[in-house]
Design a protein around this motif. Sequence first.
Motif, mmCIF file in Angstrom:
data_model
loop_
_atom_site.group_PDB
_atom_site.id
_atom_site.type_symbol
_atom_site.label_atom_id
_atom_site.label_comp_id
_atom_site.label_asym_id
_atom_site.label_seq_id
_atom_site.Cartn_x
_atom_site.Cartn_y
_atom_site.Cartn_z
ATOM 1 N N MET A 1 -21.008 13.941 4.071
ATOM 2 C CA MET A 1 -21.298 12.523 3.840
ATOM 3 C C MET A 1 -20.037 11.819 3.336
ATOM 4 O O MET A 1 -19.304 12.370 2.529
ATOM 5 C CB MET A 1 -22.414 12.373 2.804
ATOM 6 N N PRO A 2 -19.773 10.591 3.826
ATOM 7 C CA PRO A 2 -18.601 9.845 3.344
ATOM 8 C C PRO A 2 -18.653 9.624 1.837
ATOM 9 O O PRO A 2 -19.716 9.699 1.213
ATOM 10 C CB PRO A 2 -18.700 8.519 4.105
ATOM 11 N N SER A 3 -17.511 9.329 1.257
ATOM 12 C CA SER A 3 -17.418 9.124 -0.184
ATOM 13 C C SER A 3 -18.131 7.844 -0.603
ATOM 14 O O SER A 3 -18.431 6.969 0.221
ATOM 15 C CB SER A 3 -15.950 9.047 -0.602
ATOM 16 N N VAL A 4 -18.390 7.757 -1.906
ATOM 17 C CA VAL A 4 -19.024 6.552 -2.456
ATOM 18 C C VAL A 4 -18.158 5.333 -2.187
ATOM 19 O O VAL A 4 -18.680 4.243 -1.874
ATOM 20 C CB VAL A 4 -19.266 6.717 -3.971
ATOM 21 N N GLU A 5 -16.857 5.490 -2.276
ATOM 22 C CA GLU A 5 -15.962 4.357 -2.028
ATOM 23 C C GLU A 5 -16.110 3.832 -0.605
ATOM 24 O O GLU A 5 -16.273 2.623 -0.394
ATOM 25 C CB GLU A 5 -14.510 4.767 -2.273
ATOM 26 N N ILE A 6 -16.072 4.728 0.366
ATOM 27 C CA ILE A 6 -16.187 4.303 1.771
ATOM 28 C C ILE A 6 -17.543 3.670 2.029
ATOM 29 O O ILE A 6 -17.652 2.610 2.671
ATOM 30 C CB ILE A 6 -15.958 5.499 2.711
ATOM 31 N N LEU A 7 -18.600 4.293 1.521
ATOM 32 C CA LEU A 7 -19.950 3.763 1.729
ATOM 33 C C LEU A 7 -20.116 2.395 1.069
ATOM 34 O O LEU A 7 -20.729 1.481 1.646
ATOM 35 C CB LEU A 7 -20.984 4.743 1.187
ATOM 36 N N SER A 8 -19.582 2.237 -0.126
ATOM 37 C CA SER A 8 -19.692 0.952 -0.820
ATOM 38 C C SER A 8 -18.898 -0.130 -0.098
ATOM 39 O O SER A 8 -19.331 -1.287 -0.034
ATOM 40 C CB SER A 8 -19.208 1.093 -2.265
ATOM 41 N N ARG A 9 -17.753 0.245 0.429
ATOM 42 C CA ARG A 9 -16.966 -0.723 1.193
ATOM 43 C C ARG A 9 -17.693 -1.126 2.476
ATOM 44 O O ARG A 9 -17.700 -2.310 2.850
ATOM 45 C CB ARG A 9 -15.593 -0.131 1.527
ATOM 46 N N ILE A 10 -18.311 -0.145 3.139
ATOM 47 C CA ILE A 10 -19.084 -0.459 4.355
ATOM 48 C C ILE A 10 -20.247 -1.371 4.022
ATOM 49 O O ILE A 10 -20.525 -2.348 4.730
ATOM 50 C CB ILE A 10 -19.582 0.842 5.016
ATOM 51 N N GLN A 11 -20.941 -1.071 2.926
ATOM 52 C CA GLN A 11 -22.092 -1.887 2.536
ATOM 53 C C GLN A 11 -21.678 -3.323 2.240
ATOM 54 O O GLN A 11 -22.309 -4.271 2.724
ATOM 55 C CB GLN A 11 -22.769 -1.278 1.315
ATOM 56 N N PHE A 12 -20.610 -3.479 1.462
ATOM 57 C CA PHE A 12 -20.181 -4.830 1.123
ATOM 58 C C PHE A 12 -19.652 -5.555 2.356
ATOM 59 O O PHE A 12 -19.908 -6.750 2.543
ATOM 60 C CB PHE A 12 -19.106 -4.793 0.036
ATOM 61 N N ALA A 13 -18.925 -4.830 3.214
ATOM 62 C CA ALA A 13 -18.416 -5.445 4.442
ATOM 63 C C ALA A 13 -19.561 -5.918 5.330
ATOM 64 O O ALA A 13 -19.507 -7.001 5.916
ATOM 65 C CB ALA A 13 -17.530 -4.450 5.192
ATOM 66 N N PHE A 14 -20.614 -5.105 5.422
ATOM 67 C CA PHE A 14 -21.753 -5.468 6.257
ATOM 68 C C PHE A 14 -22.459 -6.709 5.721
ATOM 69 O O PHE A 14 -22.760 -7.650 6.478
ATOM 70 C CB PHE A 14 -22.737 -4.300 6.335
ATOM 71 N N THR A 15 -22.721 -6.723 4.416
ATOM 72 C CA THR A 15 -23.453 -7.861 3.853
ATOM 73 C C THR A 15 -22.633 -9.146 3.907
ATOM 74 O O THR A 15 -23.170 -10.221 4.201
ATOM 75 C CB THR A 15 -23.874 -7.566 2.410
ATOM 76 N N ILE A 16 -21.333 -9.049 3.622
ATOM 77 C CA ILE A 16 -20.530 -10.273 3.634
ATOM 78 C C ILE A 16 -20.272 -10.740 5.066
ATOM 79 O O ILE A 16 -20.200 -11.948 5.327
ATOM 80 C CB ILE A 16 -19.202 -10.074 2.868
ATOM 81 N N ALA A 17 -20.148 -9.805 6.013
ATOM 82 C CA ALA A 17 -19.942 -10.195 7.404
ATOM 83 C C ALA A 17 -21.173 -10.925 7.937
ATOM 84 O O ALA A 17 -21.058 -11.927 8.657
ATOM 85 C CB ALA A 17 -19.632 -8.970 8.263
ATOM 86 N N PHE A 18 -22.362 -10.422 7.574
ATOM 87 C CA PHE A 18 -23.582 -11.093 8.022
ATOM 88 C C PHE A 18 -23.707 -12.466 7.369
ATOM 89 O O PHE A 18 -24.040 -13.456 8.036
ATOM 90 C CB PHE A 18 -24.803 -10.234 7.678
ATOM 91 N N HIS A 19 -23.440 -12.538 6.078
ATOM 92 C CA HIS A 19 -23.499 -13.826 5.377
ATOM 93 C C HIS A 19 -22.502 -14.821 5.973
ATOM 94 O O HIS A 19 -22.809 -16.018 6.092
ATOM 95 C CB HIS A 19 -23.215 -13.623 3.896
ATOM 96 N N TYR A 20 -21.335 -14.314 6.367
ATOM 97 C CA TYR A 20 -20.268 -15.206 6.820
ATOM 98 C C TYR A 20 -20.536 -15.808 8.199
ATOM 99 O O TYR A 20 -19.761 -16.632 8.674
ATOM 100 C CB TYR A 20 -18.935 -14.451 6.831
ATOM 101 N N ILE A 21 -21.640 -15.454 8.825
ATOM 102 C CA ILE A 21 -22.044 -16.150 10.047
ATOM 103 C C ILE A 21 -22.411 -17.591 9.733
ATOM 104 O O ILE A 21 -22.115 -18.509 10.520
ATOM 105 C CB ILE A 21 -23.250 -15.436 10.697
ATOM 106 N N TYR A 22 -23.020 -17.828 8.572
ATOM 107 C CA TYR A 22 -23.691 -19.095 8.303
ATOM 108 C C TYR A 22 -22.855 -20.167 7.598
ATOM 109 O O TYR A 22 -22.902 -21.332 8.018
ATOM 110 C CB TYR A 22 -24.989 -18.816 7.536
ATOM 111 N N PRO A 23 -22.101 -19.855 6.524
ATOM 112 C CA PRO A 23 -21.309 -20.914 5.888
ATOM 113 C C PRO A 23 -20.347 -21.635 6.831
ATOM 114 O O PRO A 23 -20.268 -22.877 6.778
ATOM 115 C CB PRO A 23 -20.564 -20.173 4.775
#
Length: 464
Positions: free
Chosen positions: A1-23
């Motif tokens: 399993m990937p490290s906590v750092e990689i997983l946390s970066r993926i999670q934040f990247a996913f949420t901010i990328a989805f949010h950044y569709i709208y502003p």
Amino acid sequence: MPSVEILSRIQFAFTIAFHYIYPPLSIGLGVCLVIMEGMYLRTGIKMYEDITRFWIKIFALIFGIGVATGIVMEFEFGTNWATYSRYVGDIFGSALAAEGIFAFALESGFLGILIFGWNRVSKGVHFFSTIMVALGSMFSAVWIVIANSWQQTPTGYVIEGEGLMARAVITDFWEMVFNPSSMDRLSHVIIGAFLAGSFLVMSVGAYYIVRNRFVEPAKAMFKVGLSVAVIAALAQLFTGHRSAHYVSEYQPAKLAAMEGHWDSSAVAPMYLFGWVDNEQGKTTGLGLPGGLSFLTHGSFSAPVTGLGAFPKTERPTAVNFVFQSYHIMIAIGMILIAMTLLAVYYLWRKRLFNKKWLMTLFIWAVLLPQIANQAGWYAAEVGRQPWVVYGLLRTSDALSKDVKANQVVFSLVLFTLVYTLLFILFIYLLNKKIQHGPAMTHNEEEESDEFSKRNIKQLQNPEH
């Protein structure tokens, strides 16, 4: 399993990328709304009121989804990035407080008048509300970009405490606000948002024209979108160059990754496209010899600092990802310039709306500014690694100490499911509003012909 750092970066990247569709859509659409309603006040033509009402409904939808998706990121700072939150809390706290006071309150406060104020307030008050909502959406971007830019080029602070308890404290608020990269990055982001919103307007207008529905309102909204898009597309050349210039001065490792430049100090080409072999430290592609040297230093023979000048621990690891993201953004920028200039040419020749092939391209071109905006953020954020605050705090040190990898995976799966449902709902409601169209008082089968005839007469009236 990937490290906590990689997983946390993926999670934040996913949420901010989805949010950044709208502003970006709300910012660009806000400008178009001001123009549409301004045309209605200036000419008195009912068609401009109808298309303004139509786009206000879509704006409200985008605003609502944007708010809902943005809240999640606030919690992620505390759950996944507690050390980071403690470190930058004084900086981000002031910027986000300003965003709430000066931006969100302004936008949401006048949004009620914008949506429900028709026939309840005067035309002037309603137009003023439209302007305030547009400004509020821009002010939100101002403070978010300022906070992020401080991470790229931190100034106006001191570090208090040591180790895990260290934190950055503001010593000069305005120096923090006007840090070396904030204004260049802000202009680049805002203009990218103008492109996203204006291309949405043109996409819907082109769709109606191709389908031969609401033809006159579609032409009017397309022209409004085009007027914003052509200026923004050309302006993005200037802001993009300015942004790259600050990167060359303050983040040379990021610039080297963007252009795949490896030599420690040598003349650097500007690649049109290519592929980076991170293991071999080599870039293969088609480039203009000395192009990066010229753009950076004004001379085709000037040396540029490459990745070889930095230890491996001090430079981005995903160099090819940064390189490709950066070049995708630039390529799309060139396409947007070409499309808008071609549309202006055909409009000047009075042949634009007869070009079905071009209208079809504009229907799908709504995706291009979104892809470019996302690619630009990827290049900026991944290119900043291994730093979360450049030169001060490493990403690996910014994590929460008690979060486990399986917890991040579980929350990431849940976020993916919820955001997928939200996106499906957004597309469904957006399509429903587009299919209904701007003619709110006409029968679905008769609306196109009668609505067009009515507005053609108004447009031909000498008094207007």
